[in-house]
Design a protein around this motif. Structure first.
Motif, PDB file in Angstrom:
ATOM      1  N   ALA A   3       0.509  -1.518  -0.107  1.00  0.00           N
ATOM      2  CA  ALA A   3       0.294  -0.100  -0.479  1.00  0.00           C
ATOM      3  C   ALA A   3       0.741   1.214   0.362  1.00  0.00           C
ATOM      4  N   VAL A  28      -6.189   1.669   6.044  1.00  0.00           N
ATOM      5  CA  VAL A  28      -6.287   1.188   4.759  1.00  0.00           C
ATOM      6  C   VAL A  28      -7.575   1.665   3.676  1.00  0.00           C
ATOM      7  N   ARG A  31      -8.563  -0.874  -0.902  1.00  0.00           N
ATOM      8  CA  ARG A  31      -8.509  -1.776  -1.143  1.00  0.00           C
ATOM      9  C   ARG A  31      -8.166  -2.977  -2.522  1.00  0.00           C
ATOM     10  N   PRO A  35      -4.567   0.416  -2.984  1.00  0.00           N
ATOM     11  CA  PRO A  35      -4.390   0.779  -1.501  1.00  0.00           C
ATOM     12  C   PRO A  35      -3.333   1.860  -1.412  1.00  0.00           C
TER      13      PRO A  35
END
Length: 240
Positions: A3, A28, A31, A35
């Protein structure tokens, strides 16, 4: 999960998961696309924790001071904590400072991703990934080792404090709550938002149990807007 870490100011609308642990998973976003990790530092973790309302403000203030102080800087907390508090916090001096705070944040991230893999599998009716189960178990054991057994209103339970956990106070609380959540997860009411660039998890607490979106005001309205646009295009009345 890879991410991109990006700054984000947390707002009440970011807490739609229905449980502290689920809200952590949702730090987060996107996704289902590229992300973005909103926890760009330990102070940001404290900001998120304050917004949840699950942690005492004085604990978060102490953690903030520990995160900023160097190995010998715990004395900076003595004015606010009193003699006994200063003594307890001084024992954490060797685990204070920016480097220690970054390591504590890394442990929160590791726990978050293991929990996401585990809970997402349960929600989709898939076999729980062994690696995720082992990692969650390892984090729980670490938290339990720092906890103390207490009895609150006649109910025994494990409790962690800044004195027992130091900068891992948030990690340890979340790890302990995570086990309780996973054991009693309402799978039929736990869902993944289908919104574009979302993928947030949430527990549907509505009476009808028909909630589809993490939040109607964001993903829900965006989806309605796209549907309206596509219908207008199909009818030849919209922009091309």
């Amino acid at each position: 999960m890879a991410a991109t870490i990006t700054p984000h100011t947390f707002r009440p609308r970011d807490l739609v998961g229905g449980h502290l642990v689920i809200d952590l998973l949702n730090t987060v976003t996107a996704r289902d696309a590229e992300p973005l990790d909103w926890l760009d530092g330990y102070p940001r973790l404290l900001e998120w924790a304050a917004l949840t309302g699950h942690f005492a403000p004085e604990d978060l203030a102490t953690l903030g001071r520990l995160a900023e102080s160097g190995p010998t800087g715990a004395s900076a907390t003595s004015g606010a904590s009193g003699a006994s508090g200063a003594s307890a916090i001084s024992g954490l001096a060797s685990a204070s400072g920016p480097a220690a705070a970054e390591q504590a944040l890394a442990r929160v991230r590791e726990l978050r991703e293991a929990l996401h893999d585990l809970i997402a599998a349960l929600v989709h009716g898939e076999a729980a990934p062994e690696e995720a189960v082992e990692r969650v178990g390892s984090h729980w054991k670490s938290a339990a080792a720092a906890a103390r057994l207490t009895v609150h209103e006649g109910t025994p339970g494990l409790r962690v404090t800044v004195e027992t956990s130091g900068l891992d106070r948030l990690h340890d609380e979340i790890a302990l709550q995570a086990l309780d959540l996973v054991r009693a997860l309402p799978r039929e009411r736990t869902r993944v938002c289908p919104g574009q660039r979302c993928g947030w998890l949430f527990i549907d607490g509505s009476r009808a149990g028909r909630r589809r979106w993490c939040d109607m005001g964001t993903c829900g309205n965006a989806a309605k807007g796209r549907t309206h646009y596509q219908r207008k295009r199909a009818a030849g009345t919209g922009p091309t």
